[in-house]
Design an enzyme around this catalytic site. Structure first.
Site, PDB file in Angstrom:
ATOM      1  N   ARG A   8      40.199  75.434  42.399  1.00  0.00           N
ATOM      2  CA  ARG A   8      39.429  76.287  43.291  1.00  0.00           C
ATOM      3  C   ARG A   8      37.962  76.092  42.975  1.00  0.00           C
ATOM      4  O   ARG A   8      37.594  75.739  41.845  1.00  0.00           O
ATOM      5  CB  ARG A   8      39.811  77.762  43.125  1.00  0.00           C
ATOM      6  CG  ARG A   8      39.400  78.399  41.807  1.00  0.00           C
ATOM      7  CD  ARG A   8      39.817  79.860  41.765  1.00  0.00           C
ATOM      8  NE  ARG A   8      39.468  80.496  40.501  1.00  0.00           N
ATOM      9  CZ  ARG A   8      38.301  81.094  40.267  1.00  0.00           C
ATOM     10  NH1 ARG A   8      37.373  81.131  41.222  1.00  0.00           N
ATOM     11  NH2 ARG A   8      38.054  81.655  39.092  1.00  0.00           N
ATOM     12  N   SER A 189      31.610  72.729  43.107  1.00  0.00           N
ATOM     13  CA  SER A 189      31.671  71.287  42.857  1.00  0.00           C
ATOM     14  C   SER A 189      31.642  70.947  41.378  1.00  0.00           C
ATOM     15  O   SER A 189      31.228  69.837  41.005  1.00  0.00           O
ATOM     16  CB  SER A 189      30.538  70.551  43.604  1.00  0.00           C
ATOM     17  OG  SER A 189      30.616  70.788  44.993  1.00  0.00           O
ATOM     18  N   ARG A 190      32.047  71.894  40.544  1.00  0.00           N
ATOM     19  CA  ARG A 190      32.106  71.699  39.091  1.00  0.00           C
ATOM     20  C   ARG A 190      30.727  71.453  38.463  1.00  0.00           C
ATOM     21  O   ARG A 190      30.626  70.960  37.343  1.00  0.00           O
ATOM     22  CB  ARG A 190      33.052  70.548  38.719  1.00  0.00           C
ATOM     23  CG  ARG A 190      34.510  70.792  39.104  1.00  0.00           C
ATOM     24  CD  ARG A 190      35.026  72.056  38.426  1.00  0.00           C
ATOM     25  NE  ARG A 190      36.460  72.235  38.552  1.00  0.00           N
ATOM     26  CZ  ARG A 190      37.047  73.037  39.437  1.00  0.00           C
ATOM     27  NH1 ARG A 190      36.301  73.712  40.313  1.00  0.00           N
ATOM     28  NH2 ARG A 190      38.352  73.182  39.470  1.00  0.00           N
ATOM     29  N   LEU A 191      29.662  71.804  39.163  1.00  0.00           N
ATOM     30  CA  LEU A 191      28.314  71.677  38.602  1.00  0.00           C
ATOM     31  C   LEU A 191      27.930  73.004  37.965  1.00  0.00           C
ATOM     32  O   LEU A 191      27.011  73.716  38.406  1.00  0.00           O
ATOM     33  CB  LEU A 191      27.318  71.265  39.699  1.00  0.00           C
ATOM     34  CG  LEU A 191      27.584  69.880  40.315  1.00  0.00           C
ATOM     35  CD1 LEU A 191      26.611  69.603  41.459  1.00  0.00           C
ATOM     36  CD2 LEU A 191      27.479  68.790  39.248  1.00  0.00           C
TER      37      LEU A 191
END
Length: 211
Positions: A8, A189-191
């Protein structure tokens, strides 16, 4: 079972340096209060990672019971596996997984026993059943049946049927004295945003880490 597609995106406002307190303990307190207000289940539940002389990592969930500038305190049986590992290697790591807020806090540091007076103060605040449990359980040791455990509980209830229950000499607290504390805020976005506090003498330096 392939669960590679379980994911997610983490939606949050993010974390900027100007929003961080220069003192990581105060920053931790702020986030801890946020987790309580958000209704996070047992926000004081933390993963405790240790490693003894055999260098095999070990981890379990314990409850944080006190924290201040000196460190983060939990209580246990001094004969338990975690206690034996801390005797052999008095260093540990903590993890607070506040997933409901897309946050986590990681803490690393040396470990020391708290004073007997601190242990006694906390022990006397516990429910009577928990005090009995501390006397009964030889934590981490094998037992052939739950019936034997319940038998020991009954014996201790008779033994301490009147008056206060004393502090066992094999039970007490540990304090994790932080050397590194990382605050992690999930982002899309996993940033993710990650800020690490590192203790240098009596001061803390703060740096942003790549996600």
């Amino acid at each position: 079972m392939d669960i590679g597609d379980m994911r997610r995106d983490f939606e949050s406002e993010g974390l900027d340096r100007q929003h961080l307190n220069d003192n990581p303990v105060i920053q931790f307190e702020n986030w801890f209060e946020d987790s309580r207000k958000a209704g996070i289940l047992e926000p004081n539940a933390m993963s405790l990672a240790t490693s003894g002389a055999d260098q095999m990592p070990d981890i379990r969930t314990v409850l944080l019971k006190y924290f201040d500038e000196r460190g983060f305190v939990f209580y246990t049986n001094y004969g338990s596996r975690k206690a034996r590992e801390l005797d052999e290697n008095p260093r540990a790591a903590l993890l607070f997984p506040w997933i409901g807020l897309n946050r986590q806090v990681r803490i690393q540091g040396a470990v020391e026993k708290v004073s007997k007076s601190e242990s006694l103060r906390y022990f006397t605040s516990r429910p009577r059943g928990s005090q009995i449990g501390a006397w009964v359980s030889e934590q981490s040791k094998a037992i052939t049946s739950r019936g034997l455990l319940e038998q020991k509980v009954a014996e201790m209830k008779r033994k301490f049927s009147s008056g206060e229950i004393p502090l066992p000499d094999f039970w007490g607290g540990y304090r994790v004295v932080p050397e590194r504390i990382e605050f992690w805020q999930g982002r899309p976005s996993r940033l993710h945003d990650r800020f690490e506090y590192v203790r240098e003498a009596d001061a803390w330096t703060i740096q942003r880490l790549q996600p």
